[in-house]
Design a protein around this motif. Structure first.
Motif, PDB file in Angstrom:
ATOM      1  N   ILE A  19       0.892  -1.154   0.000  1.00 16.58           N
ATOM      2  CA  ILE A  19       0.000   0.000   0.000  1.00 16.58           C
ATOM      3  C   ILE A  19       0.928   1.200   0.000  1.00 16.58           C
ATOM      4  CG2 ILE A  19      -1.557   1.395   1.403  1.00 16.58           C
ATOM      5  CD1 ILE A  19      -3.153  -1.014   2.031  1.00 16.58           C
ATOM      6  N   GLY A  20       0.948   1.912  -1.104  1.00 18.09           N
ATOM      7  CA  GLY A  20       1.866   3.032  -1.227  1.00 18.09           C
ATOM      8  C   GLY A  20       1.549   4.157  -0.269  1.00 18.09           C
ATOM      9  N   GLN A  21       0.257   4.291   0.074  1.00 12.57           N
ATOM     10  CA  GLN A  21      -0.161   5.382   0.944  1.00 12.57           C
ATOM     11  C   GLN A  21      -0.195   4.869   2.389  1.00 12.57           C
ATOM     12  OE1 GLN A  21      -1.908   4.594  -2.051  1.00 12.57           O
ATOM     13  NE2 GLN A  21      -0.435   6.020  -2.909  1.00 12.57           N
ATOM     14  N   THR A  22       0.857   5.133   3.132  1.00 14.32           N
ATOM     15  CA  THR A  22       1.012   4.538   4.453  1.00 14.32           C
ATOM     16  C   THR A  22       0.727   5.541   5.565  1.00 14.32           C
ATOM     17  OG1 THR A  22       3.383   5.041   4.374  1.00 14.32           O
ATOM     18  CG2 THR A  22       2.702   2.840   3.687  1.00 14.32           C
ATOM     19  N   LEU A  23       0.331   4.989   6.709  1.00 18.36           N
ATOM     20  CA  LEU A  23       0.164   5.772   7.924  1.00 18.36           C
ATOM     21  C   LEU A  23       1.509   5.932   8.621  1.00 18.36           C
ATOM     22  CD1 LEU A  23      -3.052   3.921   9.019  1.00 18.36           C
ATOM     23  CD2 LEU A  23      -2.944   6.408   8.761  1.00 18.36           C
ATOM     24  N   PRO A  24       1.723   6.989   9.362  1.00 18.06           N
ATOM     25  CA  PRO A  24       2.990   7.163  10.082  1.00 18.06           C
ATOM     26  C   PRO A  24       3.266   5.986  11.018  1.00 18.06           C
ATOM     27  CG  PRO A  24       1.700   9.193  10.137  1.00 18.06           C
ATOM     28  CD  PRO A  24       0.798   8.128   9.577  1.00 18.06           C
ATOM     29  N   VAL A  25       4.523   5.567  11.107  1.00 20.08           N
ATOM     30  CA  VAL A  25       4.866   4.394  11.907  1.00 20.08           C
ATOM     31  C   VAL A  25       4.604   4.629  13.394  1.00 20.08           C
ATOM     32  CG1 VAL A  25       6.549   3.516  10.264  1.00 20.08           C
ATOM     33  CG2 VAL A  25       7.296   5.131  12.028  1.00 20.08           C
TER      34      VAL A  25
ATOM     35  N   SER B  45       4.748   6.293  -0.020  1.00 18.84           N
ATOM     36  CA  SER B  45       6.024   5.824   0.509  1.00 18.84           C
ATOM     37  C   SER B  45       6.473   4.584  -0.255  1.00 18.84           C
ATOM     38  CB  SER B  45       5.894   5.487   2.002  1.00 18.84           C
ATOM     39  OG  SER B  45       7.049   4.841   2.487  1.00 18.84           O
ATOM     40  N   MET B  46       7.774   4.337  -0.259  1.00 21.11           N
ATOM     41  CA  MET B  46       8.351   3.146  -0.883  1.00 21.11           C
ATOM     42  C   MET B  46       8.469   1.964   0.075  1.00 21.11           C
ATOM     43  SD  MET B  46      11.494   4.684  -3.096  1.00 21.11           S
ATOM     44  CE  MET B  46      11.210   5.671  -4.563  1.00 21.11           C
ATOM     45  N   LYS B  47       8.181   2.185   1.340  1.00 14.82           N
ATOM     46  CA  LYS B  47       8.509   1.187   2.356  1.00 14.82           C
ATOM     47  C   LYS B  47       7.883  -0.180   2.056  1.00 14.82           C
ATOM     48  CE  LYS B  47       8.834   4.849   5.812  1.00 14.82           C
ATOM     49  NZ  LYS B  47       8.163   5.501   6.961  1.00 14.82           N
TER      50      LYS B  47
ATOM     51  N   THR C 193       3.818   0.547  -5.804  1.00 16.23           N
ATOM     52  CA  THR C 193       2.673   1.298  -5.284  1.00 16.23           C
ATOM     53  C   THR C 193       3.066   2.654  -4.699  1.00 16.23           C
ATOM     54  OG1 THR C 193       2.828   0.207  -3.117  1.00 16.23           O
ATOM     55  CG2 THR C 193       1.427  -0.838  -4.764  1.00 16.23           C
ATOM     56  N   PHE C 194       4.326   3.029  -4.844  1.00 14.61           N
ATOM     57  CA  PHE C 194       4.820   4.252  -4.196  1.00 14.61           C
ATOM     58  C   PHE C 194       4.411   5.529  -4.925  1.00 14.61           C
ATOM     59  CE2 PHE C 194       7.750   3.822  -7.650  1.00 14.61           C
ATOM     60  CZ  PHE C 194       8.192   5.112  -7.933  1.00 14.61           C
ATOM     61  N   MET C 195       3.888   5.435  -6.117  1.00 17.58           N
ATOM     62  CA  MET C 195       3.765   6.586  -7.009  1.00 17.58           C
ATOM     63  C   MET C 195       2.812   7.649  -6.469  1.00 17.58           C
ATOM     64  SD  MET C 195       3.629   4.530 -10.604  1.00 17.58           S
ATOM     65  CE  MET C 195       5.067   3.602 -11.174  1.00 17.58           C
TER      66      MET C 195
ATOM     67  N   GLY D  65      12.197   7.303  -8.725  1.00 14.26           N
ATOM     68  CA  GLY D  65      11.805   6.165  -7.904  1.00 14.26           C
ATOM     69  C   GLY D  65      11.882   4.862  -8.674  1.00 14.26           C
ATOM     70  N   ILE D  66      11.407   4.859  -9.911  1.00 18.57           N
ATOM     71  CA  ILE D  66      11.498   3.656 -10.745  1.00 18.57           C
ATOM     72  C   ILE D  66      12.963   3.288 -10.966  1.00 18.57           C
ATOM     73  CG2 ILE D  66      11.014   2.703 -13.025  1.00 18.57           C
ATOM     74  CD1 ILE D  66       8.489   4.422 -13.106  1.00 18.57           C
TER      75      ILE D  66
END
Length: 384
Positions: free
Chosen positions: A106-112, A130-132, A156-158, A169-170
Motif C-alpha cells: 500500500i503506497g499510501q502509508t500511515l505514520p509508523v 512511501s516506498m517502504k 505502489t509508491f507513485m 523512484g522507478i
C-alpha cells in the motif's frame, strides 16, 4: 499538506530494517512469467478443494468452484501496523485455490508512530505515499520465491500529485530489484475515503505531467491500476473527468480502473447509468481494463434484485475487459477465514457469467494477457 519523505529518507528507513542482499539479481525473465507449469490447478472453494486439471481438460462449472483462480488486487501489506507473515499469506492463497496474484503493497502509508492500522479509524492522521511497503514486499518475495501462487510485484509508491518524483523512484527500484516489478498501483487519482487523511485529488495539470513515467510503463508493457472514484451520491460523476483526461492522454497504456470507479461514497448510482459510462469508455479506449475487486461492488450493486443480471450481460458483451480481485488488506488482525470470505464474496458475480467471460475473468485469461504470461486456462466444458 502532510510532510513528504524524500527518496533518501525512505531508503535510509528501508536499509535500517532490511539489509538488501545484492546477490538478489533477477533477470528479465520475471517480465514474462514465473516458474513453468504444465498443469492448471483449480483449487478450493468454500466447499472444499477441487482437482488438478491438465491443460487439455475442461473446467466443469457444475462441479468445480466458481471462485476466481486470480487475485489481481491483493494488498500484502497493511496501511499501518503489523502484516500477516508472507509465508502465511501465500498459504491462504494456495489453500483457497488462488494460483496467481498481483502483490500490491500500500503506497499510501500511515505514520509508523501513529498506532493506526486502518486510515478510517484515524481521521486527521496523514496518509502519504512511501516506498517502504514495496521494498518489504520485494525482499519477502525474493527470500521465498513461491511458485504457487505465482506473484507479480507491483510498484505502489507513485505520488500522482507529484509525478516529478516517480521516474527517479522507478530508477531506484531498477537498481535494487532489476526486472522484479511487473505491475504498478494501486495508486490514487482520487479516493474520497482518504480525504479526512489529507489526500487531495490529482489535477489535470498533474495528469499532463505523468507523461515521463507513463512512457516507462508503456515501453515495458506494465499495467497500472488507478483508483479513481466516479463521485458521491450527491455528485455522482464529479470526478469522472479526471479518469477521462487520463485515458485521453495515455490511450496506449494498460490502465486498470480499480473497482470500476465505485466506492462506499457512491451507493445509489443507477446500474444502467454506470454500465453506460463503462461501455462508452471501453469502446473508446481499447487498452482500458476494469478491476472487479472489493466486496463493495457485490454489497452495494451486484446483490440488488435484477442488477446482477445486468452486470453479467455487460461482462458477457465485453469478456476480455475485466479482471477479478479481492482488495484484501493483509493486516495481522485478519486470518484465513477473512480472506476466504472476501474471495467468495467478490467471486459471486462469476456464477452469472457466460462461459467465455467466466474463462476470461475467473480462470485468468485476461490477467495472463495483461502481464504477457504465456499461459492458457482450461476451456469450459460444454453443457450436456
Amino acid at each position: 499538506m502532510p510532510r513528504r519523505e524524500n527518496l533518501g529518507d525512505q531508503l535510509t528507513w528501508i536499509r535500517r530494517r532490511f539489509i538488501i542482499n545484492r546477490t538478489f539479481r533477477i533477470s528479465r525473465r520475471f517480465a514474462v512469467a514465473g516458474a513453468v507449469v504444465t498443469a492448471v490447478a483449480i483449487g478450493a472453494s468454500p466447499a472444499g478443494a477441487g482437482p488438478v486439471l491438465a491443460l487439455d481438460a475442461c473446467f466443469d462449472r457444475a462441479r468445480e468452484p466458481y471462485t476466481s483462480v486470480v487475485d489481481s488486487h491483493l494488498h500484502t501489506r497493511p496501511f499501518g501496523g503489523k502484516a500477516i507473515p508472507f509465508e502465511e499469506l501465500t498459504g491462504y492463497l494456495h489453500k483457497s485455490g488462488v494460483h496467481y496474484a498481483s502483490m500490491y503493497g500500500i503506497g499510501q502509508t500511515l505514520p509508523v508512530d501513529s498506532g493506526c492500522t486502518y486510515y478510517l479509524d484515524c481521521p486527521g492522521v496523514p496518509v502519504t505515499p512511501s516506498m517502504k511497503n514495496d521494498f518489504v514486499n520485494a525482499a519477502s518475495y525474493l527470500e521465498e520465491r513461491p511458485e504457487d501462487p505465482e506473484l507479480a510485484l507491483s510498484m505502489t509508491f507513485m505520488d500522482l500529485n507529484h509525478p516529478e518524483t516517480i521516474p527517479s523512484g522507478i530508477d531506484l527500484y531498477d537498481k535494487e530489484f532489476p526486472g522484479a516489478f511487473r505491475w504498478a498501483g494501486e495508486v490514487n487519482l482520487v479516493k474520497q475515503a482518504l480525504f479526512p487523511n489529507r489526500h487531495e485529488p490529482a489535477t489535470s495539470e498533474n495528469i499532463k505531467d505523468w507523461a515521463p513515467f507513463m512512457k516507462v510503463l508503456r515501453d515495458r508493457s506494465i499495467p497500472i491500476t488507478i483508483h479513481s472514484d466516479l463521485g458521491s451520491d450527491a455528485e455522482q460523476t464529479k470526478y469522472l473527468p479526471l479518469m477521462e483526461e487520463t485515458l485521453r492522454r495515455y490511450p496506449k497504456n494498460k490502465i486498470v480502473w480499480a473497482h470500476m470507479g465505485l466506492s462506499k461514497e457512491l451507493a445509489t448510482m443507477s446500474p444502467d447509468q454506470h454500465i453506460g459510462i463503462m461501455k462508452r469508455l471501453l469502446d473508446r479506449y481499447p487498452r482500458l481494463t476494469l478491476d472487479l475487486s472489493w466486496r463493495v461492488l457485490e454489497d452495494q450493486y451486484f446483490s440488488k434484485p435484477g442488477v446482477r443480471q445486468k452486470y453479467a450481460a455487460f461482462f458477457d458483451r465485453y469478456p476480455t475487459r475485466a479482471i477479478p480481485g479481492t482488495d484484501f488488506v493483509a493486516a495481522a488482525d485478519k486470518d484465513y477465514h477473512v480472506y476466504a470470505e472476501e474471495l467468495e464474496v467478490t467471486s459471486r458475480i462469476n456464477k452469472a457469467l457466460g462461459d467465455e467471460a467466466f474463462r476470461d475473468i475467473a480462470l485468468g485469461r485476461n490477467y495472463f494477457r495483461l502481464l504477457g504470461i504465456d499461459r492458457t486456462p482450461p476451456k469450459v466444458c460444454e453443457t450436456r
